[in-house]
Design a protein around this motif. Structure first.
Motif, mmCIF file in Angstrom:
data_model
loop_
_atom_site.group_PDB
_atom_site.id
_atom_site.type_symbol
_atom_site.label_atom_id
_atom_site.label_comp_id
_atom_site.label_asym_id
_atom_site.label_seq_id
_atom_site.Cartn_x
_atom_site.Cartn_y
_atom_site.Cartn_z
ATOM 1 N N LYS A 15 0.827 -1.208 0.000
ATOM 2 C CA LYS A 15 0.000 0.000 0.000
ATOM 3 C C LYS A 15 0.862 1.257 0.000
ATOM 4 C CE LYS A 15 -4.220 -1.423 2.358
ATOM 5 N NZ LYS A 15 -4.988 -1.293 3.599
ATOM 6 N N LEU A 16 1.887 1.249 0.833
ATOM 7 C CA LEU A 16 2.771 2.410 0.938
ATOM 8 C C LEU A 16 3.566 2.617 -0.355
ATOM 9 C CD1 LEU A 16 3.510 4.602 2.918
ATOM 10 C CD2 LEU A 16 5.259 3.126 3.860
ATOM 11 N N ILE A 17 4.013 1.533 -0.960
ATOM 12 C CA ILE A 17 4.761 1.635 -2.216
ATOM 13 C C ILE A 17 3.862 2.174 -3.334
ATOM 14 C CG2 ILE A 17 5.958 0.321 -4.016
ATOM 15 C CD1 ILE A 17 6.992 -1.518 -1.751
ATOM 16 N N GLU A 18 2.627 1.668 -3.419
ATOM 17 C CA GLU A 18 1.697 2.147 -4.444
ATOM 18 C C GLU A 18 1.372 3.622 -4.239
ATOM 19 O OE1 GLU A 18 -1.645 -0.526 -4.447
ATOM 20 O OE2 GLU A 18 -0.483 -2.129 -5.394
ATOM 21 N N ALA A 19 1.180 4.017 -2.980
ATOM 22 C CA ALA A 19 0.898 5.428 -2.676
ATOM 23 C C ALA A 19 2.103 6.297 -3.036
ATOM 24 C CB ALA A 19 0.549 5.579 -1.203
ATOM 25 N N LEU A 20 3.284 5.772 -2.816
ATOM 26 C CA LEU A 20 4.518 6.491 -3.121
ATOM 27 C C LEU A 20 4.613 6.778 -4.619
ATOM 28 C CD1 LEU A 20 7.036 7.474 -1.616
ATOM 29 C CD2 LEU A 20 8.086 5.285 -2.082
ATOM 30 N N PHE A 21 4.307 5.779 -5.451
ATOM 31 C CA PHE A 21 4.364 5.973 -6.901
ATOM 32 C C PHE A 21 3.210 6.839 -7.398
ATOM 33 C CE2 PHE A 21 7.115 2.127 -6.869
ATOM 34 C CZ PHE A 21 8.192 2.683 -7.526
ATOM 35 N N ALA A 22 2.047 6.733 -6.759
ATOM 36 C CA ALA A 22 0.867 7.472 -7.215
ATOM 37 C C ALA A 22 0.888 8.936 -6.756
ATOM 38 C CB ALA A 22 -0.402 6.787 -6.715
ATOM 39 N N LYS A 23 1.157 9.157 -5.465
ATOM 40 C CA LYS A 23 1.018 10.502 -4.904
ATOM 41 C C LYS A 23 2.332 11.136 -4.466
ATOM 42 C CE LYS A 23 -3.560 9.448 -3.101
ATOM 43 N NZ LYS A 23 -3.728 8.118 -2.567
ATOM 44 N N GLY A 24 3.386 10.332 -4.372
ATOM 45 C CA GLY A 24 4.663 10.859 -3.892
ATOM 46 C C GLY A 24 5.346 11.740 -4.914
ATOM 47 N N ARG A 25 6.361 12.460 -4.461
ATOM 48 C CA ARG A 25 7.139 13.304 -5.364
ATOM 49 C C ARG A 25 8.362 12.519 -5.822
ATOM 50 N NH1 ARG A 25 7.865 18.836 -2.208
ATOM 51 N NH2 ARG A 25 8.557 17.405 -0.602
ATOM 52 N N SER A 26 8.990 13.002 -6.906
ATOM 53 C CA SER A 26 10.169 12.295 -7.401
ATOM 54 C C SER A 26 11.120 13.274 -8.069
ATOM 55 C CB SER A 26 9.773 11.204 -8.389
ATOM 56 O OG SER A 26 9.272 11.770 -9.572
#
Length: 127
Positions: A15-26
């Motif tokens: 869940k955290l990894i998916e949220a990271l790719f979806a909503k996180g910055r890069s």
């Protein structure tokens, strides 16, 4: 003690990894692409990090595993400054390092790029 990469520091939650790719910055520090999200610190773990390599660029699992091993080692040795920044700001970070290069890297190249990526990340946190 400071140079560890224990079980609690590994980014495992799907869940955290998916949220990271979806909503996180890069941002990119070629050949690394760094995904991150910053939250207020809730647990004792300040940093959680994961690494990945594209199977499209590296067909052999042994090559992907070697690159991931190099990434984890470079992160483990250089994360202390980032950890201190996170603790002082009372924030927790979720990080994911994606290797985007097309050829097998040398260990010293990975070390240098990881250093620049972590410095860039520390600047982002301070803002």
């Amino acid at each position: 003690m400071a140079y560890t990469y224990g079980k609690k520091e590994k980014l495992k939650s799907r869940k955290l990894i998916e949220a990271l790719f979806a909503k996180g910055r890069s941002f990119s520090a070629f050949p690394l692409k760094v995904f991150f999200s910053i939250q207020p610190a809730e647990s004792e773990v300040v940093l959680q990090a994961g690494v990945g390599v594209s199977a499209r660029n590296f067909r052999k699992a042994t090559d992907r595993n070697r690159i991931k091993r190099l990434l984890r080692e470079a992160y483990r040795l250089q994360k202390t400054e980032l950890q201190a920044v996170g603790e002082s700001q009372q924030k927790s970070l979720a990080l994911f390092f994606l290797y985007t290069g097309k050829e097998m890297p040398e260990a010293n190249v990975i070390q240098d790029k990881m250093r620049s990526a972590l410095n860039k990340l520390a600047e982002q946190i301070n803002r």
